[in-house]
Scaffold this motif. Structure first.
Motif, PDB file in Angstrom:
ATOM      1  N   UNK A 163      -3.384  -0.943   8.392  1.00 36.91           N
ATOM      2  CA  UNK A 163      -3.468  -0.012   7.254  1.00 36.91           C
ATOM      3  C   UNK A 163      -3.437  -0.786   5.932  1.00 36.91           C
ATOM      4  N   UNK A 207      -0.074  10.318  14.465  1.00 34.23           N
ATOM      5  CA  UNK A 207      -1.161   9.632  15.170  1.00 34.23           C
ATOM      6  C   UNK A 207      -0.615   8.819  16.343  1.00 34.23           C
ATOM      7  N   UNK A 208       0.429   8.042  16.081  1.00 35.30           N
ATOM      8  CA  UNK A 208       0.959   7.182  17.137  1.00 35.30           C
ATOM      9  C   UNK A 208       1.566   7.995  18.280  1.00 35.30           C
ATOM     10  N   UNK A 266      -1.970  -4.130  25.899  1.00 38.54           N
ATOM     11  CA  UNK A 266      -2.125  -5.548  25.590  1.00 38.54           C
ATOM     12  C   UNK A 266      -3.054  -5.703  24.392  1.00 38.54           C
ATOM     13  N   UNK A 303      -1.273   9.219  20.525  1.00 32.19           N
ATOM     14  CA  UNK A 303      -2.205   8.203  21.014  1.00 32.19           C
ATOM     15  C   UNK A 303      -2.089   8.081  22.532  1.00 32.19           C
ATOM     16  N   UNK A 304      -3.184   8.360  23.201  1.00 34.22           N
ATOM     17  CA  UNK A 304      -3.144   8.309  24.674  1.00 34.22           C
ATOM     18  C   UNK A 304      -4.190   7.331  25.182  1.00 34.22           C
ATOM     19  N   UNK A 305      -3.904   6.660  26.291  1.00 36.77           N
ATOM     20  CA  UNK A 305      -4.925   5.768  26.841  1.00 36.77           C
ATOM     21  C   UNK A 305      -6.143   6.564  27.306  1.00 36.77           C
ATOM     22  N   UNK A 306      -7.288   5.941  27.221  1.00 41.90           N
ATOM     23  CA  UNK A 306      -8.522   6.611  27.629  1.00 41.90           C
ATOM     24  C   UNK A 306      -8.562   6.763  29.148  1.00 41.90           C
ATOM     25  N   UNK A 344       0.867  -1.190   0.000  1.00 42.95           N
ATOM     26  CA  UNK A 344       0.000   0.000   0.000  1.00 42.95           C
ATOM     27  C   UNK A 344       0.902   1.238   0.000  1.00 42.95           C
ATOM     28  N   UNK A 361       0.850   8.436  10.051  1.00 42.58           N
ATOM     29  CA  UNK A 361       1.133   7.396  11.046  1.00 42.58           C
ATOM     30  C   UNK A 361       1.886   7.927  12.269  1.00 42.58           C
ATOM     31  N   UNK A 382      -9.066   1.410  21.896  1.00 43.32           N
ATOM     32  CA  UNK A 382      -8.763   2.092  23.160  1.00 43.32           C
ATOM     33  C   UNK A 382     -10.038   2.402  23.927  1.00 43.32           C
ATOM     34  N   UNK A 419      -6.854   4.477  11.863  1.00 46.45           N
ATOM     35  CA  UNK A 419      -6.821   5.282  13.086  1.00 46.45           C
ATOM     36  C   UNK A 419      -8.082   5.071  13.917  1.00 46.45           C
ATOM     37  N   UNK A 456      -7.839   1.873  15.930  1.00 46.82           N
ATOM     38  CA  UNK A 456      -7.063   1.988  17.171  1.00 46.82           C
ATOM     39  C   UNK A 456      -7.843   2.760  18.230  1.00 46.82           C
ATOM     40  N   UNK A 475       0.515   2.501  34.386  1.00 41.90           N
ATOM     41  CA  UNK A 475      -0.415   3.576  34.063  1.00 41.90           C
ATOM     42  C   UNK A 475      -1.066   4.174  35.308  1.00 41.90           C
ATOM     43  N   UNK A 499       3.813  -1.209  18.066  1.00 36.30           N
ATOM     44  CA  UNK A 499       2.574  -0.582  17.630  1.00 36.30           C
ATOM     45  C   UNK A 499       2.634  -0.142  16.166  1.00 36.30           C
ATOM     46  N   UNK A 500       3.816   0.298  15.763  1.00 37.19           N
ATOM     47  CA  UNK A 500       3.978   0.776  14.401  1.00 37.19           C
ATOM     48  C   UNK A 500       3.727  -0.349  13.389  1.00 37.19           C
ATOM     49  N   UNK A 509       0.103  -0.974  13.247  1.00 34.56           N
ATOM     50  CA  UNK A 509      -0.521   0.083  12.443  1.00 34.56           C
ATOM     51  C   UNK A 509      -0.378  -0.255  10.959  1.00 34.56           C
ATOM     52  N   UNK A 510       0.846  -0.644  10.570  1.00 32.83           N
ATOM     53  CA  UNK A 510       1.096  -0.963   9.156  1.00 32.83           C
ATOM     54  C   UNK A 510       0.222  -2.105   8.677  1.00 32.83           C
ATOM     55  N   UNK A 528       1.710   5.306   4.556  1.00 33.33           N
ATOM     56  CA  UNK A 528       0.732   6.136   5.293  1.00 33.33           C
ATOM     57  C   UNK A 528       1.335   7.496   5.633  1.00 33.33           C
ATOM     58  N   UNK A 551      -6.540   0.875  26.832  1.00 33.76           N
ATOM     59  CA  UNK A 551      -5.217   1.251  26.324  1.00 33.76           C
ATOM     60  C   UNK A 551      -4.738   0.214  25.316  1.00 33.76           C
ATOM     61  N   UNK A 552      -3.541   0.469  24.804  1.00 33.60           N
ATOM     62  CA  UNK A 552      -3.017  -0.447  23.779  1.00 33.60           C
ATOM     63  C   UNK A 552      -1.868  -1.296  24.315  1.00 33.60           C
TER      64      UNK A 552
END
Lengths: 239, 150
Positions: free
Chosen positions: B11, A24-25, B44, A28-31, A15, A21, B36, B29, B32, A107, B3-4, B7-8, A18, B41-42
């Motif tokens: 995607x 975004x990463x 695990x 990215x934060x935990x809720x 592809x 990427x 969450x 996006x 993810x 966390x 994580x990357x 993501x790939x 992106x 969280x991510x």
């Protein structure tokens, strides 16, 4: 051959790169987790023997009440210090196994984890008490408040002493001081509940509970809360 | 797995389903973010759930507006940029003759490197069904390549 095919497939399925990427990463934060959700999550980390012990105690109290088994109330009362000891051991698990530093890097702060676990175990034993005490009182013709205070006093006394002991240098070194305290209070509770022991006492235990039981429980409850607060406050210093 | 990399993979999967770079990235996006919002969280994260979410989002997107694939010229240009060898072109032709479900299985297994168990959970299939369909797809691709190559 397979490697070659996989390489060709990777190219065929490729592809375009992106564009968003990294941004975004990075963002990215935990809720945010609500208190009930955190309690629910932490409940999963409470070990199964703790749940099993509480369920067995409750089952014994209910079963004994239904079947009118003699001494059910006494056995429940004598075993209550061990539930308190288990609570303290469970909440201090991370410190005992040297995991505090790791938990502090997670966390949630160690304090909030400790608070959550104490709350979970508190709720668990409160439910146990709310179910057992009325059943026992009804089955054996006792007063509800008297039964509840009889069950609570050894529990809260063990809790207070165990929390103090676990915070002390000796307690942290030995690791199982709360178990020893529970055994001691259990023995004392057993002795007090014997008819023969009453002649050594100025006031009969039952009379004492009838007159001062609620006040004693309230004082013990207050002391328990204070000791728990101290433990939560000092836990990070011990790590 | 980092994580990357995850993501790939998502995607690539979304792009395969939608054939549109922007939409694929949005879906990735959103996948993810939804994970969450469900699991907190991510730390695990589980590829099975990520694929399931991505698949459902792609289906929703496809239902909402049938996405505009790249115009033929652009697509050809993009393909040239991504994989330009003649062999790749032959594989693409052979793949295009397979059902989409088989293409999806080949992508997940041989490009994204997922286990049969993960694919099964993500697509709602038993391990045996994945294994069998994968074998059939590989066989069909091999035959397709032989025809295209000759």
């Amino acid at each position: 051959m397979k490697k070659q095919l996989e390489k060709l497939l990777a190219e065929a399925y490729a592809a375009p790169e992106p564009k968003k990427k990294q941004a975004f990463l990075m963002n990215l934060k935990p809720r945010e987790v609500s208190l009930p959700e955190m309690l629910w999550q932490q409940a999963a980390y409470v070990r199964w023997p703790v749940w099993l012990f509480a369920i067995c105690m409750m089952a014994f109290a209910i079963g004994g009440s239904i079947l009118h088994l003699e001494d059910t109330e006494r056995i429940v009362t004598v075993l209550m210090p061990f539930t308190a000891a288990i609570s303290v051991l469970e909440t201090n698990r991370s410190t005992r196994f040297g995991m505090s530093e790791i938990e502090m890097a997670t966390r949630f702060s160690l304090r909030s984890v400790l608070f959550a676990r104490m709350t979970i175990l508190g709720i668990l034993y409160a439910v146990m008490l709310c179910v057992s005490a009325p059943m026992l009182a009804y089955a054996f013709g006792g007063k509800l408040l008297l039964t509840a205070t009889r069950i609570l006093i050894p529990y809260l006394s063990t809790m207070i002493l165990s929390l103090i002991a676990e915070r002390s240098a000796l307690g942290r070194k030995t690791g199982y001081s709360s178990a020893a305290i529970a055994a001691l209070i259990s023995l004392v509770t057993f002795w007090i509940s014997q008819e023969q022991s009453q002649k050594f006492m100025v006031l009969r235990y039952t009379t004492l509970l009838e007159n001062w039981g609620i006040l004693i429980v309230l004082v013990l409850l207050l002391l328990t809360i204070l000791e728990q607060q101290k433990t939560i406050r000092q836990v990070e210093a011990f790590a | 797995m980092d994580l990357e990399n995850a993501y790939d993979k998502i995607y690539r999967y979304a792009y395969f389903r939608l054939k549109n770079q922007e939409l694929a990235e949005d879906i990735t996006q959103e996948t993810f973010l939804r994970f969450i919002s469900s699991y907190g969280n991510l730390q695990e994260y589980d590829m099975r759930y990520l694929y399931s979410i991505a698949k459902n989002l792609c289906i929703d997107e496809y239902r909402r507006v049938k996405p505009d694939p790249l115009p033929e010229e652009d697509e050809a240009r993009a393909a040239q940029n991504i994989g330009s060898t003649e062999e790749t072109a032959i594989v693409r032709v052979a793949l295009s003759k397979l059902p989409v479900e088989d293409q999806e299985l080949l992508l997940l297994r041989h490009v994204n490197g997922e286990s049969v168990g993960t694919i099964g959970k993500a697509l709602g299939l038993s391990r045996f069904a994945v294994y069998r369909r994968l074998k059939d797809a590989e066989e069909a691709l091999r035959k397709g390549l032989e025809v295209s190559g000759s």
